[in-house]
Write a protein that holds these residues in place. Sequence first.
Motif, mmCIF file in Angstrom:
data_model
loop_
_atom_site.group_PDB
_atom_site.id
_atom_site.type_symbol
_atom_site.label_atom_id
_atom_site.label_comp_id
_atom_site.label_asym_id
_atom_site.label_seq_id
_atom_site.Cartn_x
_atom_site.Cartn_y
_atom_site.Cartn_z
ATOM 1 N N LYS B 57 0.903 -0.829 -0.085
ATOM 2 C CA LYS B 57 0.415 0.439 -0.306
ATOM 3 C C LYS B 57 1.230 1.724 0.242
ATOM 4 O O LYS B 57 2.181 1.563 0.694
ATOM 5 N N MET B 58 0.258 2.001 -0.550
ATOM 6 C CA MET B 58 1.200 3.260 -0.747
ATOM 7 C C MET B 58 1.126 4.702 0.061
ATOM 8 O O MET B 58 -0.056 4.564 0.400
ATOM 9 N N HIS B 59 2.331 5.204 1.036
ATOM 10 C CA HIS B 59 1.663 6.521 1.371
ATOM 11 C C HIS B 59 1.592 8.003 0.811
ATOM 12 O O HIS B 59 2.491 8.013 -0.176
ATOM 13 N N ARG B 60 0.973 8.447 0.312
ATOM 14 C CA ARG B 60 0.495 9.123 -0.700
ATOM 15 C C ARG B 60 0.892 10.759 0.196
ATOM 16 O O ARG B 60 0.253 10.949 1.474
ATOM 17 N N ALA B 76 6.057 3.326 11.124
ATOM 18 C CA ALA B 76 4.942 2.405 10.281
ATOM 19 C C ALA B 76 5.595 1.090 9.726
ATOM 20 O O ALA B 76 5.561 0.292 10.584
ATOM 21 N N VAL B 85 9.576 -1.042 3.878
ATOM 22 C CA VAL B 85 9.344 0.423 3.905
ATOM 23 C C VAL B 85 9.741 0.500 2.828
ATOM 24 O O VAL B 85 11.691 1.224 2.934
ATOM 25 N N PRO B 123 2.604 8.870 -5.262
ATOM 26 C CA PRO B 123 3.303 7.611 -4.442
ATOM 27 C C PRO B 123 4.217 8.450 -3.220
ATOM 28 O O PRO B 123 5.265 9.162 -3.755
ATOM 29 N N CYS B 125 6.072 6.548 -0.344
ATOM 30 C CA CYS B 125 6.976 5.545 0.128
ATOM 31 C C CYS B 125 5.710 4.084 -0.170
ATOM 32 O O CYS B 125 4.450 4.391 -0.265
ATOM 33 N N ALA B 126 6.299 3.249 0.374
ATOM 34 C CA ALA B 126 5.368 2.060 -0.657
ATOM 35 C C ALA B 126 5.579 1.096 0.292
ATOM 36 O O ALA B 126 6.852 0.382 1.150
ATOM 37 N N VAL B 127 4.888 0.451 1.520
ATOM 38 C CA VAL B 127 4.483 -0.383 2.974
ATOM 39 C C VAL B 127 3.956 -1.879 2.021
ATOM 40 O O VAL B 127 3.075 -2.088 1.594
ATOM 41 N N ALA B 135 -0.843 -2.875 5.232
ATOM 42 C CA ALA B 135 0.474 -1.872 5.236
ATOM 43 C C ALA B 135 -0.317 -0.981 5.208
ATOM 44 O O ALA B 135 -0.329 0.548 5.153
ATOM 45 N N ALA B 139 1.066 2.470 5.941
ATOM 46 C CA ALA B 139 0.866 3.636 5.130
ATOM 47 C C ALA B 139 0.954 4.098 5.889
ATOM 48 O O ALA B 139 1.097 5.705 5.307
#
Lengths: 162, 462
Positions: B57-60, B76, B85, B123, B125-127, B135, B139
Amino acid sequence: MPSQIVSLVVNGEHREFIAAPGATLLACLRESLGLTAAKRGCAQGACGSCTVLVDGRPEASCLVAVETVAGGSVRTLEGVATGGDLDEVQSAFVDCFATQCGFCTSGMIMVAEALLDRNPDPSEEDVIEAISGNVCRCTGYRPIVQAVLEAAARRREEAVTR
Amino acid sequence: MTYRLAPVDTTAFAAERGGGDLTVIGSVVQRSDARGHVTGRTEFFEDVAPPRLAHLKMHRSARHHARIAAVDLGEALAVPGVLRVLTHADVPNNLYTPLKLIGVGPDDEPILAVDKVRYLGEPICAVVAETEAAALEGAARVKVTYEDLPPVFDVEEALREGAPLVNEYHGQNHFIYEGHHCRRIRFGDVEAAFARADHVLEWRYQSAPIEQAPVETTGCVVIPQADGRLRIHSDTQACFFTLDNTALILETPFNKLRIVGGTVGGGFGGKVDVVVEPIACVAAMATDRPVKFVYDRAEEMQVSSPRAAERLYIKDAVMNDGKIIGRKITLYVDAGAYARHSPYGVTKAAAHLPGPYAIPNVWADCHCVFTNRTPSSAMRGFGVTIADFALESQMDQVARTLGMDPLQLRLLNAYRDGDVKAHRKVAEGTALVEVIQKAAEMSGHELPETYRRMSSTTREGL
């Protein structure tokens, strides 16, 4: 809350599986039972692609917590064709070109099955009402409506000849 | 007819296999995928469920335009079930543009944001986690500190002197076409046409972005193989495009990747960009686990690239008899923060101008503009569709102003075989005249005899 063992009758077969608390019927069908015909489109009950029949009623399986239907009877698209033959709704969808990308098809067929189970002779308005919770973004609604009406006619004809 | 599933039915498509008679046209041919669709056997990417599947899942970005001052991954990483991450530092080649495969540049878009965000939802960071819930939780716990920058959302404001610079890789808020500030058409002398016209008529047209909204959201499942390759199950509309771009981003030979695709639960152009596969591959390599990255419905609506917002100014030089002798068009296409497929869409729009009409003097400036909006890209006839809306609205407006029948105005100006179009192609196989005549007939719209006798292959009635 611990996971629990849930029993369901799925497409006429007794099935048991372990479900985490709050697991949706959709997730259990797809991930625990390997029945992937029902699709996740929105995960919020808005698109209808996850529709299955619970005790004969069409339900958005993405919104149903599986423990609330434990012991119940679930019918999915995998259980529609019997003995290797497509049923009237499935074959009418093929013949009427009621599929495009195919993602909404499972849900469309299941609401059609529920409609025809309770109303063998639906009007066009009845069909439109029945599929009104199901989104087809390829916008093939016209052939879908025609396919359901055609399936109803074929089923009535079979009932007469039987 | 009855369709059988088991034993396997070998009767389908008999007509197509039937000995080279080539009799398919005019007959009804079943769709090859219909039986899979009506039985639920069609395999979409998300129906693939490998063991030990991890979820991404993305942190946007929570900002339209900001400098990233700090990123804190501590909380996270502490979420139970979070495996990794990923940040820009984990991506072998973090900068790309999808059209580089056909020589279009510069690279202008990071896979994960580095020091700046340029649109809401970009986007960062990608968790990667054991479960989707972990996830999502991870995120949500990434902490980004922003220094806000002024955003720009309007194409004409973005082109003004002193507007905030959206994309440093371009250096200005527009795409450069072979040294020119826009894609241009210069055909005849449009100013001379305005000077001698009976009427000079100008209107403005604009459209909002349009989301394709496929029922199946954008996503992929990447499965590391025992031989060191990655198998990518994707709902991309562009398997080879995705494979090649992903290989460039991973800095890996193309033959290390295999795409399983071609089954798309609705795309309409929205699944042409290469946005989920590269980072899912990085995650699969980093964790040595199968990884699923699929947009939820909100992401599909917010960050998947829509049809561009467009604005057109169309100015026509028109004679009293309805002949259009000059057309000047200024087109602004809102590419959003990154180029994606917009440079191509704008070129396509330019090639389509001034519509299917024989206009002897044409001037067009077609701008591909960067703003702090969601990057736009392909959707059903992009470049052409909105231009057609504007051009045909313009034809109706002109007809109304002159008090002319809108179909007669179009017949009078429709291109004929042999006409030279504004981009110097000779029109061949034109059929607009006949299509309008047929549409008039079918809708009971009366046309005078001279208009009914017009033809795409002659100059009769002109």
